[in-house]
Enzyme design. Sequence first.
Site, PDB file in Angstrom:
ATOM      1  N   HIS A 126      -4.459  14.565  -9.300  1.00  0.00           N
ATOM      2  CA  HIS A 126      -4.636  13.184  -9.766  1.00  0.00           C
ATOM      3  C   HIS A 126      -3.688  12.805 -10.907  1.00  0.00           C
ATOM      4  CE1 HIS A 126      -8.066  12.188  -7.243  1.00  0.00           C
ATOM      5  NE2 HIS A 126      -8.539  13.409  -7.471  1.00  0.00           N
ATOM      6  N   GLU A 135      -4.471   2.325  -4.738  1.00  0.00           N
ATOM      7  CA  GLU A 135      -3.031   2.469  -4.507  1.00  0.00           C
ATOM      8  C   GLU A 135      -2.420   1.202  -3.904  1.00  0.00           C
ATOM      9  OE1 GLU A 135      -5.022   4.261  -0.805  1.00  0.00           O
ATOM     10  OE2 GLU A 135      -5.441   4.038  -2.944  1.00  0.00           O
ATOM     11  N   ASN A 158      -2.472  12.704  -3.458  1.00  0.00           N
ATOM     12  CA  ASN A 158      -3.402  13.145  -4.502  1.00  0.00           C
ATOM     13  C   ASN A 158      -3.944  14.538  -4.215  1.00  0.00           C
ATOM     14  OD1 ASN A 158      -3.655  11.480  -6.712  1.00  0.00           O
ATOM     15  ND2 ASN A 158      -5.178  10.135  -5.794  1.00  0.00           N
ATOM     16  N   ASP A 200       0.847  -1.192   0.000  1.00  0.00           N
ATOM     17  CA  ASP A 200       0.000   0.000   0.000  1.00  0.00           C
ATOM     18  C   ASP A 200       0.888   1.248   0.000  1.00  0.00           C
ATOM     19  OD1 ASP A 200      -2.873   1.118   0.547  1.00  0.00           O
ATOM     20  OD2 ASP A 200      -1.557   2.182   1.944  1.00  0.00           O
TER      21      ASP A 200
END
Length: 311
Positions: free
Chosen positions: A185, A216, A180, A172
């Site tokens: 983005h 993610e 973000n 992760d």
Amino acid sequence: MRLALSRYVERMGHESITASSGTEALSRFKDVRPDMVLLDVSMDDMDGYTVARKIRSEPETQWAPIIFLSAREEDQDLDRGIEAGGDDYLVKPVSYVVLHAKVRAMQRIDDMRRRLMRLTSELEAANQELERLSHSDGLTGIANRRHLDSVLGVETLRAQRTHSRLSMCLVDVDHFKAYNDHYGHVMGDECLTRVAKAINSTVRRAGDLAARYGGEEFAVVLPAAESTTARAVAFNIIHAVRDLKIAHEASSHRIVTVSVGVTTLIPRLGMTPAEVTACADTALYRAKESGRNRAVFIDNEAISRASVAPP
């Protein structure tokens, strides 16, 4: 007759190669690989039917039209010629006009065959590309969730059948929502793509798979991998992402890092791929809970202490 036919062929604009016997014809055919064969039925050493069968029996030989030439015009002779591998049958003597018409007809058939072969090859390449794309994540280019689920299902069953170990890493990206929000983005997508390539670079054994799990999160499946191998892969992933040095102002580490949950187990009979994933997910949760930028391991479903990758 051979000289006359040779001149006819050259008059049509083609190169003519002649042979005086069946043996010589077979040898010349193998050396030259002609586009078309005009074959006399009657020859001293072997008849034209035998020559045609030998030509057609070569597995590596591409199809070339064979036109038989014979003084015989009975129906059984025509049938025998076609059965031997011929594509047409002309009765001697043959005029230029008739031979030219037959050659053009065979050329059209050969042209269609070549186009069909080219289209078949292009279709096969397109299908292979479509298959590759169906297994690939559109953003990162590594394997997608669909392919991951398929491979994990196969490897779980294999490990159950052989009583072998199966390892899995869940990865992760730390504080990715904050990344973000801070960078946007577009930069977030670029970040995920670079992280995916870094993770994929650590997968070196045949049969191992790196894939995008979702958002993610990424996954690495390590069939028949001992816990020591899985730990090494986890640490390599952490180092590979750190080495990218992607700026992350919203992180306490100031660069993009990852947390890794690792499980190594011998799947019990009836255990599902979702349960294998759940073990790795539990380890990942502990890694994030322990401060991120680290790996936590579950060995045979027993949670070990948090293991921080060396600086």
